[in-house]
Design an enzyme around this catalytic site. Structure first.
Site, short mmCIF file in Angstrom:
data_model
loop_
_atom_site.label_atom_id
_atom_site.label_comp_id
_atom_site.label_asym_id
_atom_site.label_seq_id
_atom_site.Cartn_x
_atom_site.Cartn_y
_atom_site.Cartn_z
N LYS A 60 31.01 -124.39 62.41
CA LYS A 60 31.67 -125.29 62.82
C LYS A 60 32.37 -125.51 64.32
CE LYS A 60 32.29 -128.32 59.77
NZ LYS A 60 31.87 -129.28 59.68
N LEU B 158 36.54 -121.53 44.66
CA LEU B 158 37.88 -121.16 44.59
C LEU B 158 38.21 -121.75 42.96
CD1 LEU B 158 39.28 -118.79 44.19
CD2 LEU B 158 41.63 -119.79 44.55
N THR C 271 37.25 -128.11 60.10
CA THR C 271 37.91 -127.17 59.54
C THR C 271 39.10 -126.05 59.82
OG1 THR C 271 38.11 -124.66 57.99
CG2 THR C 271 35.95 -125.92 59.80
N ASP C 272 39.86 -125.32 59.27
CA ASP C 272 40.51 -125.12 59.98
C ASP C 272 40.13 -124.06 60.44
OD1 ASP C 272 40.77 -124.64 57.56
OD2 ASP C 272 43.61 -124.47 56.97
N GLU C 273 39.10 -123.38 59.56
CA GLU C 273 38.77 -122.01 59.84
C GLU C 273 38.32 -121.82 61.15
OE1 GLU C 273 36.48 -121.37 56.20
OE2 GLU C 273 37.67 -122.33 55.07
N TYR D 113 30.27 -119.67 58.70
CA TYR D 113 30.74 -120.78 58.90
C TYR D 113 31.44 -121.55 59.54
CZ TYR D 113 33.40 -124.78 56.59
OH TYR D 113 33.91 -126.22 56.94
#
Ligand code: NAD
Ligand code: TYD
Length: 363
Positions: free
Chosen positions: A159, A195, A129-131, A155
């Site tokens: 990752k 969302l 993920t970009d997170e 989270y």
């Protein structure tokens, strides 16, 4: 021809990937390994022909090793994870277990099977993920493959750790790995805690749309089929040991996404009077704007303000570009949720867990 093992293939993105791969690479063998947690749903794979689903945990290294040998797997695409930030805030332990220890277990099995006796051609693709890059200010340049890691939630920290393990297994043991870090996905089969599906279903039921904080957090929205095309590009053309950022080219504040969603629901009801009968509690059924359901709630702790992806490397090296605008992807997604009410009703009432009983009881 390849033999693929898809971990987490009964979840949202994994299932979309399985359908995509079946359609575009019909001669390949596809085996899904999934523990069927709350996010895993056998029904997501309905219609995917010749796909075997093995219910197992990625942390069970022996089972993974057996599967790799039994099906002569040469390509592992790793989606399995705990994936929801809000859940990670309330219960981080499952994220450490699955995302970190689970990834290490897969790497251990892959190393044992693929690198023994001089090795065999293989690929371990890790979906991330970009997170992991943290949060951006309004004028910061977008994330790229060289952005330093700065995860902020349990989270994203889990990752990030898994990305580092994948990298280390390449550099230390020579495992043939690639990693992709993508932005927020949306599309069919997304569990209604995220969302877009949550707000769509709430709008149909006349339930509040809970906007965290000021709603000005920015995400780059990626239609899941574009993500699948990006992973395909990495598998077919990516360089071993490299990471690729995959985005949707649709950087939008949450409030814009929510307003687009509300307007699209209103337009759908205006165009099709049958929707008012199917969803009598929707404000749109009475001609009241769905936006009337918008409600501000307390912000998520540690909420990242902005994510954005610079996908120059994926564009130039492997020919990736998203095929859809957000408007196109969102319209198709709304249509899918309206056409697949049975799917999300079964998820909401929990009966998706009985899918096997319902479908095979009489056979
Ligand atoms: P999801 O939560 O919908 O699905 C996860 C799947 O993994 C489920 O089928 C679940 O049963 C399975 N799983 C969980 N723990 C397991 C275990 N221990 N062993 C075997 N299977 C297990 O997630 P998703 O949204 O499809 O995300 C897939 C991957 O993509 C994840 O790695 C996630 O971090 C990454 N990702 C997701 C997004 C997004 O917007 N959804 C964005 C960027 C990256
Ligand atoms: P989400 O779909 O959980 O993805 P992520 O946290 O991985 O980005 O949330 C997307 C954005 O929407 C995020 O900024 C949080 C916000 N959000 C809300 O405002 N209300 C909600 O009920 C949810 C689930 C998310």
């Amino acid at each position: 021809m390849s033999n693929l093992l898809v971990t987490g293939g009964a979840g949202f993105i994994g299932a979309n990937f399985v359908h995509y791969w079946r359609q575009h690479h019909p001669n390949d063998k596809v085996v899904v390994l999934d523990a069927l947690t709350y996010a895993g749903n056998r029904a997501n794979l309905a219609g995917a022909n010749s796909v075997s689903l093995v219910e197992a945990d990625i942390r069970d290294t022996d089972s993974v090793e057996s599967l790799l040998r039994e099906h002569d797997i040469d390509t592992l695409v790793h989606f399995a994870a705990e994936s929801h930030v809000d859940r990670s805030i309330h219960g981080p332990a499952a994220f450490i277990d699955t995302n970190i220890l689970g990834t290490m277990s897969l790497l251990t099995a892959a190393r044992a099977v693929w690198l023994a006796d001089g090795g065999k051609p293989h690929r371990f693709h890790h979906v991330s993920t970009d997170e992991v890059y943290g949060t951006l200010g309004p004028n910061d340049p977008a994330f790229s493959e060289t952005t330093p890691y700065a995860p902020n939630s349990p989270y994203s920290a889990s990752k990030a750790a898994s990305d580092h393990l994948v990298r280390a297994w390449h550099h230390t043991y020579g495992l043939q790995v690639t990693t992709s870090n993508c932005s927020n996905n949306y599309g069919p089969y997304q569990f209604p805690e995220k969302l877009i599906p949550l707000f769509l279903i709430n709008a149909l039921h006349g339930r509040p749309l809970p906007i965290y904080g000021d709603g000005m957090q920015i995400r780059d929205w990626l239609h899941v089929e574009d993500h699948c095309r990006g992973i395909e590009a990495v598998l077919l053309r990516g360089r071993v040991g490299e990471t690729y950022c995959i985005g949707g080219g649709a950087e939008l504040p949450n409030i814009t996404v929510i307003d687009t969603l509300c307007a699209a629901v209103d337009a759908a009801f205006a165009a099709d009077p049958a929707l008012a009968e199917r969803f009598p509690h929707a404000p749109a059924a009475r001609g009241v704007p769905s936006a009337s359901l918008k409600t501000t709630v307390a912000d998520r702790p540690g909420h990242d303000r902005r994510y954005a992806i610079d996908e120059t490397k994926a564009r130039t090296e492997i020919g990736y570009a998203p095929a859809r605008t957000f408007e196109q992807g969102f319209a198709a997604t709304l249509r899918w949720y309206l056409d697949n009410e049975d799917w999300w009703r079964a998820v909401l009432d929990g009966s998706y867990r009985d899918w096997v009983d319902q479908n095979y009881a009489s056979r």
